[in-house]
Design a protein around this motif. Structure first.
Motif, mmCIF file in Angstrom:
data_model
loop_
_atom_site.group_PDB
_atom_site.id
_atom_site.type_symbol
_atom_site.label_atom_id
_atom_site.label_comp_id
_atom_site.label_asym_id
_atom_site.label_seq_id
_atom_site.Cartn_x
_atom_site.Cartn_y
_atom_site.Cartn_z
ATOM 1 N N GLU A 24 0.816 -1.203 0.000
ATOM 2 C CA GLU A 24 0.000 0.000 0.000
ATOM 3 C C GLU A 24 0.851 1.254 0.000
ATOM 4 N N SER A 25 2.057 1.192 0.560
ATOM 5 C CA SER A 25 2.902 2.382 0.608
ATOM 6 C C SER A 25 3.334 2.829 -0.787
ATOM 7 N N ASP A 26 3.262 1.940 -1.770
ATOM 8 C CA ASP A 26 3.594 2.319 -3.147
ATOM 9 C C ASP A 26 2.483 3.123 -3.797
ATOM 10 N N LEU A 27 1.285 3.029 -3.252
ATOM 11 C CA LEU A 27 0.138 3.703 -3.827
ATOM 12 C C LEU A 27 -0.029 5.059 -3.170
ATOM 13 N N ILE A 28 0.656 6.052 -3.679
ATOM 14 C CA ILE A 28 0.570 7.377 -3.096
ATOM 15 C C ILE A 28 -0.232 8.276 -4.008
ATOM 16 N N ASP A 29 -1.115 9.037 -3.421
ATOM 17 C CA ASP A 29 -1.938 9.959 -4.181
ATOM 18 C C ASP A 29 -1.283 11.327 -4.176
ATOM 19 N N ALA A 30 -1.667 12.123 -5.165
ATOM 20 C CA ALA A 30 -1.188 13.490 -5.211
ATOM 21 C C ALA A 30 -1.662 14.218 -3.960
ATOM 22 N N PRO A 31 -0.889 15.195 -3.514
ATOM 23 C CA PRO A 31 -1.294 15.927 -2.321
ATOM 24 C C PRO A 31 -2.648 16.600 -2.532
ATOM 25 N N LYS A 32 -3.369 16.793 -1.442
ATOM 26 C CA LYS A 32 -4.696 17.404 -1.528
ATOM 27 C C LYS A 32 -4.618 18.869 -1.936
ATOM 28 N N THR A 33 -3.483 19.501 -1.691
ATOM 29 C CA THR A 33 -3.330 20.893 -2.103
ATOM 30 C C THR A 33 -3.128 20.938 -3.614
ATOM 31 N N GLU A 34 -3.370 22.079 -4.193
ATOM 32 C CA GLU A 34 -3.229 22.215 -5.639
ATOM 33 C C GLU A 34 -1.760 22.275 -6.071
ATOM 34 N N THR A 35 -0.888 22.742 -5.186
ATOM 35 C CA THR A 35 0.517 22.890 -5.541
ATOM 36 C C THR A 35 1.272 21.608 -5.225
ATOM 37 N N SER A 100 6.202 -2.399 -12.437
ATOM 38 C CA SER A 100 4.943 -2.003 -13.046
ATOM 39 C C SER A 100 4.948 -0.508 -13.325
ATOM 40 N N ARG A 101 4.195 -0.137 -14.312
ATOM 41 C CA ARG A 101 4.031 1.284 -14.636
ATOM 42 C C ARG A 101 3.405 1.972 -13.428
ATOM 43 N N LEU A 102 3.861 3.179 -13.147
ATOM 44 C CA LEU A 102 3.284 3.941 -12.051
ATOM 45 C C LEU A 102 1.821 4.236 -12.364
ATOM 46 N N PRO A 103 0.991 4.405 -11.335
ATOM 47 C CA PRO A 103 -0.407 4.759 -11.589
ATOM 48 C C PRO A 103 -0.492 6.067 -12.377
ATOM 49 N N GLN A 104 -1.474 6.156 -13.256
ATOM 50 C CA GLN A 104 -1.599 7.348 -14.100
ATOM 51 C C GLN A 104 -1.758 8.613 -13.264
ATOM 52 N N THR A 105 -2.426 8.535 -12.123
ATOM 53 C CA THR A 105 -2.583 9.723 -11.280
ATOM 54 C C THR A 105 -1.232 10.216 -10.765
ATOM 55 N N THR A 106 -0.320 9.299 -10.510
ATOM 56 C CA THR A 106 1.028 9.679 -10.069
ATOM 57 C C THR A 106 1.785 10.334 -11.214
ATOM 58 N N ILE A 107 1.708 9.750 -12.404
ATOM 59 C CA ILE A 107 2.367 10.328 -13.584
ATOM 60 C C ILE A 107 1.810 11.719 -13.856
ATOM 61 N N ASP A 108 0.487 11.870 -13.766
ATOM 62 C CA ASP A 108 -0.147 13.175 -13.991
ATOM 63 C C ASP A 108 0.332 14.203 -12.972
ATOM 64 N N ALA A 109 0.496 13.779 -11.722
ATOM 65 C CA ALA A 109 0.959 14.702 -10.682
ATOM 66 C C ALA A 109 2.407 15.127 -10.932
ATOM 67 N N VAL A 110 3.263 14.209 -11.357
ATOM 68 C CA VAL A 110 4.650 14.567 -11.666
ATOM 69 C C VAL A 110 4.684 15.495 -12.890
ATOM 70 N N THR A 111 3.829 15.252 -13.854
ATOM 71 C CA THR A 111 3.721 16.132 -15.023
ATOM 72 C C THR A 111 3.269 17.524 -14.594
ATOM 73 N N LYS A 112 2.304 17.586 -13.674
ATOM 74 C CA LYS A 112 1.838 18.874 -13.167
ATOM 75 C C LYS A 112 2.969 19.588 -12.428
ATOM 76 N N TRP A 113 3.764 18.826 -11.693
ATOM 77 C CA TRP A 113 4.913 19.421 -10.994
ATOM 78 C C TRP A 113 5.821 20.104 -12.017
ATOM 79 N N GLN A 114 6.076 19.444 -13.142
ATOM 80 C CA GLN A 114 6.910 20.042 -14.193
ATOM 81 C C GLN A 114 6.235 21.285 -14.767
ATOM 82 N N THR A 115 4.974 21.174 -15.102
ATOM 83 C CA THR A 115 4.236 22.287 -15.700
ATOM 84 C C THR A 115 4.209 23.504 -14.772
ATOM 85 N N ASP A 116 4.106 23.242 -13.475
ATOM 86 C CA ASP A 116 4.037 24.326 -12.497
ATOM 87 C C ASP A 116 5.398 24.910 -12.124
#
Length: 120
Positions: A24-35, A100-116
């Protein structure tokens, strides 16, 4: 009736046992904050999925360390880290290697980190 039950249960068992994360520790969600920052999210993703090969002393053929904000930032900007984690399962260049491929939500959050702006 018994055969139908077995035919129903086999696919169900395959779905249940096909979970690809180790814990379960591998399943991390993006932080609840927008940043999304390196400190509040990306560092945990790297530590849970990359450090075993990309530690202070890279191993298993890893070409670089990803143990600091600067090295992760440089990898996103210069070596295609986002491309490597975004590849399809089964692609030989998918990271983490052999995992395994990282969850798409994790990839999206890392992409958002780059975009921001790759905030620390």
């Amino acid at each position: 009736m018994k055969n139908r039950l077995i035919l129903f249960l086999i696919p169900c068992l395959l779905i249940i046992t096909s979970c690809t994360n180790d814990s379960e520790s591998d399943l991390i969600d993006a932080p609840k904050t927008e940043t999304i920052t390196y400190t509040n999210f990306v560092k945990t993703v790297i530590n849970n999925n990359c450090i075993s090969c990309h530690g202070a002393t890279p191993s298993n053929g890893a070409p670089m360390s990803l143990n600091t904000y600067t090295t992760v930032k440089n990898s996103v900007l210069n070596t295609g880290l986002l491309d490597r984690i975004s590849r399809s399962q089964g692609d030989s260049e998918l990271m983490p290697l052999g995992g395994s491929r990282l969850p798409q939500t994790t990839i999206d959050a890392v992409t958002k980190w780059q975009t921001d702006g790759l905030l620390e």
